[in-house]
Design an enzyme around this catalytic site. Structure first.
Site, mmCIF file in Angstrom:
data_model
loop_
_atom_site.group_PDB
_atom_site.id
_atom_site.type_symbol
_atom_site.label_atom_id
_atom_site.label_comp_id
_atom_site.label_asym_id
_atom_site.label_seq_id
_atom_site.Cartn_x
_atom_site.Cartn_y
_atom_site.Cartn_z
ATOM 1 N N SER A 121 4.482 1.602 -4.554
ATOM 2 C CA SER A 121 4.650 3.018 -4.200
ATOM 3 C C SER A 121 5.141 3.172 -2.773
ATOM 4 O O SER A 121 5.258 4.294 -2.281
ATOM 5 C CB SER A 121 3.312 3.738 -4.315
ATOM 6 O OG SER A 121 2.859 3.687 -5.631
ATOM 7 N N GLY A 170 -1.450 3.190 -1.201
ATOM 8 C CA GLY A 170 -1.260 2.997 -2.636
ATOM 9 C C GLY A 170 -0.337 4.078 -3.177
ATOM 10 O O GLY A 170 0.632 4.472 -2.522
ATOM 11 N N THR A 196 -2.626 -1.296 3.740
ATOM 12 C CA THR A 196 -1.214 -1.258 4.079
ATOM 13 C C THR A 196 -1.008 -0.653 5.460
ATOM 14 O O THR A 196 -1.899 -0.024 6.004
ATOM 15 C CB THR A 196 -0.414 -0.452 3.029
ATOM 16 O OG1 THR A 196 -0.692 -0.955 1.745
ATOM 17 C CG2 THR A 196 1.068 -0.474 3.255
HETATM 18 N N1 GLU Z 1 0.184 -2.193 -3.193
HETATM 19 C C1 GLU Z 1 0.493 -0.845 -2.845
HETATM 20 C C2 GLU Z 1 1.913 -0.528 -3.192
HETATM 21 O O1 GLU Z 1 2.769 -1.296 -3.016
HETATM 22 C C3 GLU Z 1 0.275 -0.560 -1.415
HETATM 23 C C4 GLU Z 1 -1.159 -0.660 -1.076
HETATM 24 C C5 GLU Z 1 -1.655 0.473 -0.279
HETATM 25 O O2 GLU Z 1 -0.940 1.118 0.459
HETATM 26 O O3 GLU Z 1 -2.825 0.737 -0.376
HETATM 27 O O4 GLU Z 1 2.182 0.517 -3.670
#
Ligand code: GLU
Length: 618
Positions: free
Chosen positions: A483, A504, A419
């Site tokens: 998140s 995440g 991200t």
């Molecule tokens: N999929 C994660 C979320 O939306 C973000 C992924 C990440 O930052 O590693 O919370």
């Protein structure tokens, strides 16, 4: 400090060479490449912070030419799609938060990916074993698959953000990114390492191997990486708008490659196929969403409402902390309270938060001061509660201390450093906080052949095993719980601080800890961002950076916390997050801050270091 543009002679020569070999006329003087990184930049008239100097330079270019924060944010995000292709891009989704200086209001766009209409609720169960597909380093079957790919929301987010708040069309906003994709960027340690971390996964797909493992290896540090396929895809969007993504040949190709991933002859992974159709792409819509809001010690904190759990969880944790005077405490005691508040808020996140279009999310109760106060009764100032702590009861609270706890719920999360996040401010006082992702570093591992971008694996954010009591269960058309926590904080109606991070579920703790560092613990915003991090998420152990363990480990363990060195199952980094922020001072002074070292260091820039250029700020 003014950011200095630097032209790398060796790199320019390399570009001229590769351009010639690709049959592209080499310019008499190549465009300079942004490679110098500045962690903190202070100035006036607009500012940006991203993880990458090319992306920050794109935003500054747009701001200097008269574009506003929304225009610059889209330009920077599109450039990150080139230089940070494993973290973000048009194959993914995200959340865009905008403070409008004219109205004084914060608005948001939910550009999260959706599950295909035909996605069954047992999509993540391997029919051969009856168990969820493995999610391990040795066998990343679920992350490296078509079944994990959600319908991308990022192109629609850019278009909507420009339409609602911008002054440029998509074509103009994509120009800097097209330039960087065409002339290439200089490969750094982070890019090479992220490629190596993904080598085994990428080697399973013909298209991905060809693009990111030329000659069978990750691109060398210092070499120039060009992505002509992505430049062409961006040019297509520039010409025809996002209809060319959500319809037409590109939509068909995306769906086809989800249903039949472009596998090599003898893949080393099972690669479960997905269910996305061209109709799913045609049906995709972003959501204009009200932000979450709560007040913490006189600061108005605006965040992302569900489908992200960012706004409710950061906000609830701050409400839980409100009754305590952290600034008077010893640092260890303040951190103990942070750990406990975060875990309590995570318990409620697990029980109550999912996509509000599908499940009833008690957003108001989760952010109610009285609910937070009642939850704060559970913090023992001298001892950690056994984890996991139980969620609270949103249907029955009055702010008084309860006598017994509700039943426990468990919340399983993967943690990684994928991200990307960016922060932009303009001279009119508008502010953007934008977090975008393709989920795991490298997403699903699937590059759409000939199109130059990776598809996300965002649907792994759903709970793998279907349970009707779980707000984050798989449902067709639904957004998986996120998140991501892009946050804008106002003080007396004016911007005070904007911040966000990847990571995440550690995104929530990074944003929360940075706010506490800045507001309660007397740090400057640069110090608050650089400080060692820990990510208490209601688990038996608290994932913590080594420097955090060195500084506070013994004291926190004596209170009953168990700290574990941070680390992602899929990458080599022991870091939490890669945040960006801008703080707004008096007289229009802007302090843009990025990471000094995490993920190779970020890039903060300002439009001008002259206070006469301050525009309309305070
Ligand atoms: N999929 C994660 C979320 O939306 C973000 C992924 C990440 O930052 O590693 O919370």
């Amino acid at each position: 400090m003014t950011h200095v543009r630097r032209q790398l002679a060796a790199v320019t020569a390399a570009f001229a060479l590769s351009a010639t070999s690709l049959g592209i006329a080499s310019p008499a003087v190549a465009d300079p490449r942004e490679s110098e990184k500045t962690a903190t930049a202070t100035g006036y008239g607009g500012a940006v912070s991203t993880v990458d100097p090319e992306a920050s330079a794109a935003a500054i270019e747009v701001l200097r030419k008269g574009g506003n924060a929304a225009d610059a944010a889209v330009a920077a995000a599109a450039t990150l799609g080139v230089t940070e292709p494993y973290s973000a891009g048009i194959g993914g989704g995200g959340y865009f938060v905008f403070y409008d200086a004219k109205t004084g209001k914060v608005g948001t766009i939910d550009g999260r990916e959706t599950a295909p209409a035909a996605m069954p609720n047992d999509a993540f169960i391997d029919p051969e074993t009856g168990k969820p597909y493995p999610f391990t380093t040795a066998n990343p079957a679920l992350p490296t698959s078509g079944v994990s790919v959600g319908v991308p929301g990022t192109p629609a987010t850019w278009e909507r953000a420009l339409e609602r708040w911008g002054t440029l069309g998509l074509g103009e906003a994509l120009k800097p990114a097209i330039k960087v994709a065409t002339r290439g960027f200089v490969v750094d340690e982070t890019f090479r390492q992220q490629t190596l971390d993904n080598k085994a996964r990428f080697s399973n797909f013909t298209s991905t191997k060809d693009l990111f493992l030329p000659g069978g290896d990750a691109p060398a540090v210092g070499s120039v990486f060009q992505n002509h396929d992505l430049a062409a895809t961006y040019r297509l969007l520039a010409k025809d708008g996002t209809d060319a993504f959500y319809g037409g040949p590109l939509a068909t190709e995306i769906a086809n490659n989800v249903q039949a991933p472009p596998k090599v002859e003898n893949p080393t992974l099972p690669i479960p196929v997905g269910f996305m159709t061209a109709q799913d792409l045609a049906d995709y819509k972003v959501v204009d969403q009200d932000p979450t809001h709560m007040n913490y010690r006189g600061y108005d904190v605006y965040g992302m409402a569900p489908s992200s759990s960012g706004g409710t969880t950061v906000g609830e944790a701050l409400n839980i902390l409100a009754p305590f005077n952290l600034s008077e405490m010893k640092p260890t005691d303040a951190l103990h309270h942070y750990f406990e508040a975060s875990s309590l808020a995570f318990a409620d996140r697990g029980k109550y938060v999912g996509d509000p279009a599908f499940v009833n999310v008690p957003t108001n109760a989760l952010l109610d001061e009285a609910f937070g106060k009642e939850r704060s009764c559970l913090i023992n100032p001298t001892a950690a509660a056994p984890k996991p702590v139980a969620p609270g009861d949103v249907s029955n609270y009055d702010g008084a201390c309860p006598t017994s706890a509700a039943p426990s719920a468990k919340d399983s999360d993967t943690e990684n450093i994928s991200t990307t996040n960016l922060t932009v401010a303009d001279k009119w006082g508008n502010v953007v906080e934008y977090t975008l992702t393709i989920e795991q570093t490298g997403g699903s591992g699937i590059v759409v052949p000939g199109r130059g971008f990776l598809l996300n694996n965002e649907l792994t954010d759903f709970t793998a095993v279907y349970d009707t009591a779980d707000p984050n269960r798989i449902q067709p058309g639904k957004r998986p719980r996120s998140s991501m926590s892009p946050t804008i904080i106002l003080k007396d109606g004016d911007p005070f601080l904007a911040l966000g991070s990847p990571g995440g579920s550690t995104i929530i703790t990074t944003v929360l800890q940075t706010i506490i560092n800045r507001v309660d613990l007397g740090m400057t915003i640069s110090e608050a961002l650089a400080a060692p991090r820990a990510a208490p998420r209601n688990g038996a152990t608290v994932s913590s950076e080594p420097a955090f363990i060195d500084a506070y480990g013994t004291a926190l363990e004596s209170l009953g916390h168990k700290l574990m060195p941070a680390g992602d199952a899929f990458t080599s980094a022991a870091e939490i997050g890669a945040a960006t922020a801008i703080e707004f001072g008096d007289g229009g002074k802007l302090t843009a801050v990025s990471e000094p070292t995490r993920r190779g260091g970020g890039s903060a820039m300002v439009v001008s270091d002259n206070s006469r250029d301050h525009g309309r700020g305070r």
